[in-house]
Design an enzyme around this catalytic site. Structure first.
Site, mmCIF file in Angstrom:
data_model
loop_
_atom_site.group_PDB
_atom_site.id
_atom_site.type_symbol
_atom_site.label_atom_id
_atom_site.label_comp_id
_atom_site.label_asym_id
_atom_site.label_seq_id
_atom_site.Cartn_x
_atom_site.Cartn_y
_atom_site.Cartn_z
ATOM 1 N N HIS A 168 0.842 -1.188 0.000
ATOM 2 C CA HIS A 168 0.000 0.000 0.000
ATOM 3 C C HIS A 168 0.882 1.245 0.000
ATOM 4 O O HIS A 168 1.816 1.356 0.794
ATOM 5 C CB HIS A 168 -0.924 -0.002 1.222
ATOM 6 C CG HIS A 168 -1.922 -1.112 1.205
ATOM 7 N ND1 HIS A 168 -1.593 -2.418 1.505
ATOM 8 C CD2 HIS A 168 -3.253 -1.121 0.903
ATOM 9 C CE1 HIS A 168 -2.669 -3.179 1.407
ATOM 10 N NE2 HIS A 168 -3.687 -2.427 1.038
ATOM 11 N N ASP A 209 -8.178 -9.668 0.341
ATOM 12 C CA ASP A 209 -7.972 -8.259 0.028
ATOM 13 C C ASP A 209 -7.472 -7.462 1.225
ATOM 14 O O ASP A 209 -7.176 -8.017 2.299
ATOM 15 C CB ASP A 209 -9.232 -7.644 -0.588
ATOM 16 C CG ASP A 209 -10.355 -7.413 0.422
ATOM 17 O OD1 ASP A 209 -10.130 -7.547 1.648
ATOM 18 O OD2 ASP A 209 -11.482 -7.097 -0.010
ATOM 19 N N SER A 210 -7.374 -6.154 1.044
ATOM 20 C CA SER A 210 -6.813 -5.281 2.077
ATOM 21 C C SER A 210 -7.628 -5.268 3.359
ATOM 22 O O SER A 210 -7.127 -4.870 4.415
ATOM 23 C CB SER A 210 -6.703 -3.851 1.534
ATOM 24 O OG SER A 210 -5.885 -3.814 0.391
#
Length: 202
Positions: A70, A113-114
């Site tokens: 990120h 996912d995040s």
């Protein structure tokens, strides 16, 4: 899951893949006939043949995902600590090296996912391949056009997403990266670099 929903997703994915492969075809082949009565039919058939060729003649592959970086300039340190960067996942597909020496792929991929939720992806990829002189290595760069299902977008309903794609390795094994730009202006969202590997199994 309702049958109508699955049918809609399949129809959307098919249309999206046909448009994506048509773009790749226009950039790598001679222009098709300009006959106004047969041009659209020829384009549609050629695109279906292209997808069929990948499915029938492409090498079987396994996709393994492991990390999502990120952007430190688009996320706050506090936000990054809340997010998942261990994007474990697995998928499969087929890649065909075409007459121009470039790779075309069809794939299905699922990752964490995040937000620690499942993210499902299915699509088409085109990569221009360049050999590294005097080595068995090659680098590739191109794009992927896919449908994505995430719980935080549209309630999990698949949506189209084109992304850049690059890789380094050999024909049979590559380390791949794809860049996801900032998709909204929300302060909690930023850009992501997804790192994964692709291996031929035949």
């Amino acid at each position: 899951m309702p049958r109508k929903f699955l049918s809609s997703c399949l129809a959307a994915l098919t249309t999206f893949l046909l448009l994506s492969t048509a773009y790749a075809q226009e950039t790598t082949t001679e222009p098709a006939s300009t006959n106004s009565t047969t041009g659209s039919v020829g384009w549609w058939q050629q695109t279906k043949d292209r997808l069929g060729n990948i499915a029938d003649n492409g090498a079987e592959e396994v996709y393994l995902s492991g990390y999502a970086y990120h952007g430190r300039n688009t996320y706050t340190p506090e936000r990054i600590r809340e997010l998942n960067e261990k994007a474990w996942g697995i998928g499969g597909g087929r890649t065909f090296r075409n007459a121009d020496g470039n790779d075309e792929s069809l794939y299905f991929f699922g990752i964490r996912d995040s937000h620690f939720k499942p993210q499902l992806m299915a699509g088409y990829a085109y990569e221009w391949v360049f050999n590294v002189p005097k080595t068995p290595l090659e680098v590739s760069a191109g794009y992927t056009a896919m449908l994505v299902s995430r719980q935080d977008y549209f309630g999990g309903f698949p949506f189209p997403l084109p992304l850049p794609l690059a890789g380094i390795g050999t024909k049979k094994a590559k380390l791949m990266v794809s860049y996801v730009p900032r998709l909204s202006g929300n302060k909690g969202n930023g850009d992501v670099l997804l790192i994964f590997a692709r291996f031929q199994v035949q």
